[in-house]
Design a protein around this motif. Structure first.
Motif, mmCIF file in Angstrom:
data_model
loop_
_atom_site.group_PDB
_atom_site.id
_atom_site.type_symbol
_atom_site.label_atom_id
_atom_site.label_comp_id
_atom_site.label_asym_id
_atom_site.label_seq_id
_atom_site.Cartn_x
_atom_site.Cartn_y
_atom_site.Cartn_z
ATOM 1 N N MET A 187 -11.829 -5.609 -4.552
ATOM 2 C CA MET A 187 -11.499 -4.297 -4.781
ATOM 3 C C MET A 187 -11.359 -3.741 -6.273
ATOM 4 O O MET A 187 -10.904 -4.675 -7.140
ATOM 5 C CB MET A 187 -10.003 -4.176 -4.039
ATOM 6 C CG MET A 187 -9.713 -2.730 -3.903
ATOM 7 S SD MET A 187 -8.011 -2.768 -3.189
ATOM 8 C CE MET A 187 -7.003 -3.529 -4.388
ATOM 9 N N LYS A 188 -11.820 -2.736 -6.515
ATOM 10 C CA LYS A 188 -11.663 -2.161 -7.664
ATOM 11 C C LYS A 188 -10.281 -2.074 -8.070
ATOM 12 O O LYS A 188 -9.428 -1.537 -7.288
ATOM 13 C CB LYS A 188 -12.541 -0.984 -8.004
ATOM 14 C CG LYS A 188 -14.180 -1.176 -8.061
ATOM 15 C CD LYS A 188 -14.693 -1.784 -9.237
ATOM 16 C CE LYS A 188 -16.054 -1.928 -9.257
ATOM 17 N NZ LYS A 188 -16.543 -3.315 -8.465
ATOM 18 N N TYR A 189 -9.949 -2.145 -9.526
ATOM 19 C CA TYR A 189 -8.459 -1.710 -9.811
ATOM 20 C C TYR A 189 -8.105 -0.249 -9.484
ATOM 21 O O TYR A 189 -7.082 0.065 -9.263
ATOM 22 C CB TYR A 189 -8.289 -2.008 -11.395
ATOM 23 C CG TYR A 189 -6.875 -1.679 -11.933
ATOM 24 C CD1 TYR A 189 -5.963 -2.338 -11.383
ATOM 25 C CD2 TYR A 189 -6.878 -0.527 -12.571
ATOM 26 C CE1 TYR A 189 -4.769 -2.030 -12.146
ATOM 27 C CE2 TYR A 189 -5.678 -0.345 -13.021
ATOM 28 C CZ TYR A 189 -4.597 -0.976 -12.896
ATOM 29 O OH TYR A 189 -3.404 -0.459 -13.029
ATOM 30 N N ARG A 190 -9.339 0.703 -9.759
ATOM 31 C CA ARG A 190 -9.045 1.852 -9.528
ATOM 32 C C ARG A 190 -8.363 2.318 -8.031
ATOM 33 O O ARG A 190 -7.596 3.062 -7.847
ATOM 34 C CB ARG A 190 -10.172 2.610 -9.834
ATOM 35 C CG ARG A 190 -10.535 3.154 -11.303
ATOM 36 C CD ARG A 190 -10.190 4.369 -11.583
ATOM 37 N NE ARG A 190 -9.901 4.466 -12.892
ATOM 38 C CZ ARG A 190 -9.362 5.056 -14.070
ATOM 39 N NH1 ARG A 190 -8.059 5.314 -13.478
ATOM 40 N NH2 ARG A 190 -9.789 5.424 -15.211
ATOM 41 N N PHE A 243 -6.931 0.153 -6.160
ATOM 42 C CA PHE A 243 -5.597 -0.307 -6.245
ATOM 43 C C PHE A 243 -4.542 0.773 -6.567
ATOM 44 O O PHE A 243 -3.689 0.980 -5.926
ATOM 45 C CB PHE A 243 -5.474 -1.590 -6.989
ATOM 46 C CG PHE A 243 -4.037 -1.911 -7.361
ATOM 47 C CD1 PHE A 243 -3.195 -2.748 -6.207
ATOM 48 C CD2 PHE A 243 -3.368 -1.816 -8.346
ATOM 49 C CE1 PHE A 243 -2.088 -3.036 -6.537
ATOM 50 C CE2 PHE A 243 -2.199 -2.366 -8.792
ATOM 51 C CZ PHE A 243 -1.322 -2.616 -7.658
ATOM 52 N N GLU A 244 -4.871 1.315 -7.867
ATOM 53 C CA GLU A 244 -4.076 2.439 -8.267
ATOM 54 C C GLU A 244 -3.823 3.565 -7.087
ATOM 55 O O GLU A 244 -2.847 3.909 -6.933
ATOM 56 C CB GLU A 244 -4.634 2.952 -9.421
ATOM 57 C CG GLU A 244 -4.115 2.067 -10.592
ATOM 58 C CD GLU A 244 -4.305 2.841 -12.046
ATOM 59 O OE1 GLU A 244 -4.827 3.964 -12.030
ATOM 60 O OE2 GLU A 244 -4.081 2.271 -13.027
ATOM 61 N N SER A 298 -4.151 3.233 -4.008
ATOM 62 C CA SER A 298 -3.440 3.018 -2.850
ATOM 63 C C SER A 298 -2.165 2.805 -3.265
ATOM 64 O O SER A 298 -1.131 3.139 -2.154
ATOM 65 C CB SER A 298 -3.969 1.613 -2.285
ATOM 66 O OG SER A 298 -3.316 0.451 -2.641
ATOM 67 N N ILE A 299 -1.491 2.317 -4.487
ATOM 68 C CA ILE A 299 -0.166 2.417 -4.539
ATOM 69 C C ILE A 299 0.563 3.721 -4.794
ATOM 70 O O ILE A 299 1.638 4.180 -4.410
ATOM 71 C CB ILE A 299 0.260 1.423 -5.959
ATOM 72 C CG1 ILE A 299 -0.252 1.753 -7.088
ATOM 73 C CG2 ILE A 299 -0.019 -0.011 -5.452
ATOM 74 C CD1 ILE A 299 0.367 1.205 -8.231
ATOM 75 N N LYS A 300 -0.260 4.686 -5.342
ATOM 76 C CA LYS A 300 0.035 6.185 -5.426
ATOM 77 C C LYS A 300 0.305 6.620 -4.118
ATOM 78 O O LYS A 300 1.454 7.515 -3.970
ATOM 79 C CB LYS A 300 -1.104 6.953 -6.191
ATOM 80 C CG LYS A 300 -0.735 8.143 -6.475
ATOM 81 C CD LYS A 300 -1.774 8.889 -6.935
ATOM 82 C CE LYS A 300 -1.436 10.446 -7.394
ATOM 83 N NZ LYS A 300 -2.351 11.413 -8.088
ATOM 84 N N THR A 313 1.070 5.231 -1.304
ATOM 85 C CA THR A 313 2.310 4.443 -0.922
ATOM 86 C C THR A 313 3.494 5.016 -1.407
ATOM 87 O O THR A 313 4.326 5.502 -0.727
ATOM 88 C CB THR A 313 2.288 2.917 -0.975
ATOM 89 O OG1 THR A 313 0.863 2.410 -0.652
ATOM 90 C CG2 THR A 313 3.319 2.108 -0.316
#
Lengths: 441, 186
Positions: free
Chosen positions: A1-4, A6-7, A9-11, A13
């Motif tokens: 998974m790209k770090y972008r 990940f960002e 998804s946490i945004k 959440t």
């Protein structure tokens, strides 16, 4: 998974996250906080009311001041006497030789010097207020045609003018009728140049003065602990927190009966004081990071084991620092004062109440033994002190430049500046030097 | 009650509508305040201040844009105000290059729970944490962040890069991902 991703998804959440909160308690605290702010308006309103009352007390006597009107018309002496006899109200015509340069003292046709109407009731009082010396006037050359007024007082000096009351509805309007033959242009000019008008000002029941003032004072702080066992922070503050200078700017209004030693005073007052804390701090800073904590190489050298983990490093931080906080108050003082005048200086005392409009705090205050916190975040001081009593004494000296006054003043104020439950009880007494200019009305 | 009706009522100073607004947004805004203050009591203070300011300035809300966004901005500002003096964002003028945008991180992080995310973000130094939240989670521009925190734009950018670098570093460390997997597994 790209770090972008990940960002993103946490945004998502975190943006949808919720925290439990007691709505009822929150609503009550919002309501309480809003209600706290409303009394400020009432303090301000009360202050305005006090000022308006003071202003009205000054304006009222001014509105009742008699108005006079000069009406130079042709009139001879006989007419004057006839009119005099027919007047319902007593009238007196006076010539104050000490106020004029008579044009011709040998005749009775001198131009009018000063004319004044007196009713029976206030004749003596008015005479006194004008500073006339009737006896002195009588000793001067007595005119043959002196007019006897209905009070029995005799006018002195040559009769050259007549003062009459127009009608009963215009009690205070006094036309002065002057013989036309006297009013040639040269005489008119002379009259206008030489006549010194007397003061017709009615005696006021109160006198008002406004005093803009600036001051520099030394605040004397008293710091006591709310708790039986004082905290370390409190002990440090008590030992090392110093009160610096205090500044004050004010506009006072004073109401006083003429001749009385006492009066009432009110106004608007801004006070600012500074506190300084020198702190020697010492603490251990703990940093946690992750990294290689162990690398093991096997005996044969073909296996290397690397262990990652938390690396905790501790650093002792010592040093000294300095922080300040400032307290500003906006007050409406309302007091009764007593003042004894010793010609070159005056000594006075005052007692009354402060209506505190606002107490503003700014800067940093000691939070723990090692650090400071914003004084507002700490909620150390109240947003308004409310109503509190005060008493003071002062020595005042005119500086001889207009009505410029220098005064040394000490005030005792029992009010507590801290919020309840903060842990300390902080009070101030002030002694300072003030410079004010008295504008008298 | 519809949101538009609530807003209208709040503009008229209707207490019932104000209470409805509190009910409607309190939990979500509390999460925002908690995220910045890390403390239940401080978050409550910030939340209270948020609603007081919202009622005071609700006339300035023109109806354009999301009302929740408007409220969140107030909440963020109030939270920052509460914590401002407790922490300082140090000025970092040195350049930091954002090289981690396309870095690979384990898939296990794609479905992290809120508490795990918070635990992860809390590993960042405070200044990096605040700027990461403002930029990535709230979506503010660096210009806005610079104004909010009274720092320069370049400081904001550099701090965000550092935060990202640090996060990638943590995420890529086997230790952390193993721990997370174990947690999810249990």
């Amino acid at each position: 998974m790209k770090y972008r991703l990940f960002e993103q998804s946490i945004k998502a959440t975190l943006n949808n996250a919720e925290e439990t909160v007691d709505i009822g308690q929150l609503w009550n605290s919002i309501q309480t906080e809003e209600k706290k702010k409303k009394p400020l308006f009432w303090w301000f309103f009360t202050g305005l009311l006090v000022l308006a009352t003071g202003a009205a007390a000054w304006v009222y006597p001014t509105l009742n001041k008699p108005q006079f009107q000069v009406n130079p018309t042709s009139l001879d002496k006989d007419y004057i006497q006839n009119k005099q006899e027919n007047q319902p109200t007593a009238a007196l015509v006076e010539n104050h030789n000490n106020h004029i340069n008579p044009i011709n003292n040998t005749t009775n046709n001198n131009p009018p010097a000063n004319t004044q109407n007196y009713t029976t009731a206030n004749f003596h009082a008015q005479k006194k207020s004008l500073g006339l010396n009737m006896e002195k006037a009588n000793s001067a050359s007595k005119p043959s045609d002196a007019i006897q007024d209905k009070t029995g007082a005799e006018s002195t000096g040559p009769v050259i003018a007549h003062v009459e009351q127009i009608n009963s509805t215009e009690e205070n309007i006094l036309p002065i009728e002057i013989p036309a033959r006297l009013l040639n242009s040269a005489h008119k000019e002379k009259i206008h140049r030489d006549v010194q008008c007397p003061t017709f000002r009615k005696n006021r029941s109160m006198k008002l003065s406004l005093i803009p003032e600036i001051g520099y004072f030394k605040p004397f702080k008293s710091l006591t602990s709310e708790t039986a066992v004082p905290s370390e922070t409190f002990e440090l503050r008590k030992a090392d927190e110093k009160s610096l200078e205090g500044l004050q700017a004010a506009l006072y209004a004073r109401l006083q009966r003429p001749g009385a030693n006492w009066g009432i005073s009110t106004g608007l007052q801004y006070t600012r004081l500074s506190e300084q804390m020198n702190l020697a701090y010492s603490y251990i800073r703990r940093d946690t990071t992750q990294g290689i904590i162990s690398v093991t190489v096997s005996q044969t050298g073909d296996t290397i084991t690397t262990i990652y983990g938390d690396i905790i490093s501790e650093t002792r931080v010592t040093g000294t620092t300095k922080a300040h906080y400032y307290l500003s108050t906006f007050d409406i003082p309302l007091s009764v004062f007593f003042e004894k005048d010793f010609n070159s200086f005056a000594i006075g005392g005052e007692a009354g109440v402060y209506f505190n409009l606002a107490l503003a705090s700014k800067g940093k205050i000691l939070n723990t033994a090692n650090d400071f916190i914003d004084v507002k975040s700490a909620a150390a001081f109240r947003s308004s002190i409310g109503v509190s009593g005060f008493a003071g004494i002062y020595v005042k000296k005119p500086l001889g430049i207009g009505n410029l006054m220098f005064s040394i003043r000490g005030r005792y104020n029992p009010s507590v500046f801290n919020t309840q439950g903060y842990g300390t009880i902080q009070k101030y007494q002030f002694v300072g030097a003030h410079l004010g200019y008295e504008i008298r009305f | 009650m519809e949101l538009e009706e609530i807003i209208k009522g709040c503009k008229a100073g209707n207490e019932k509508c104000q209470f409805s607004l509190v009910q409607h947004f309190a939990t979500r805004l509390m999460a925002v305040c908690m995220r910045y203050t890390h403390d239940q009591e401080l978050a409550k203070d910030a939340l209270q201040e948020t609603f007081i300011n919202a009622f005071k300035y609700i006339q300035s809300y023109s109806g354009k844009g999301s009302f929740e966004g408007w409220l969140r901005r107030i909440a963020v500002n109030c939270s920052l105000k509460v914590i401002k003096t407790m922490y300082e964002v140090h000025t970092l003028e040195e350049a930091a290059i954002d090289t981690n945008a396309f870095a690979e991180v384990p898939d296990v992080y794609s479905s992290m729970a809120k508490d795990d995310i918070m635990e992860l973000l809390n590993r960042l130094p405070h200044s990096q944490y605040v700027i990461f939240n403002l930029s990535v989670i709230e979506g503010y521009h660096h210009t806005e962040i610079a104004t909010m925190l009274n720092i320069t734009e370049s400081t904001s950018r550099a701090t965000l890069c550092k935060a990202r670098n640090r996060l990638v570093e943590i995420l890529q460390s086997e230790n952390y991902s193993e721990r997370l997997v174990a947690k999810v597994g249990s």
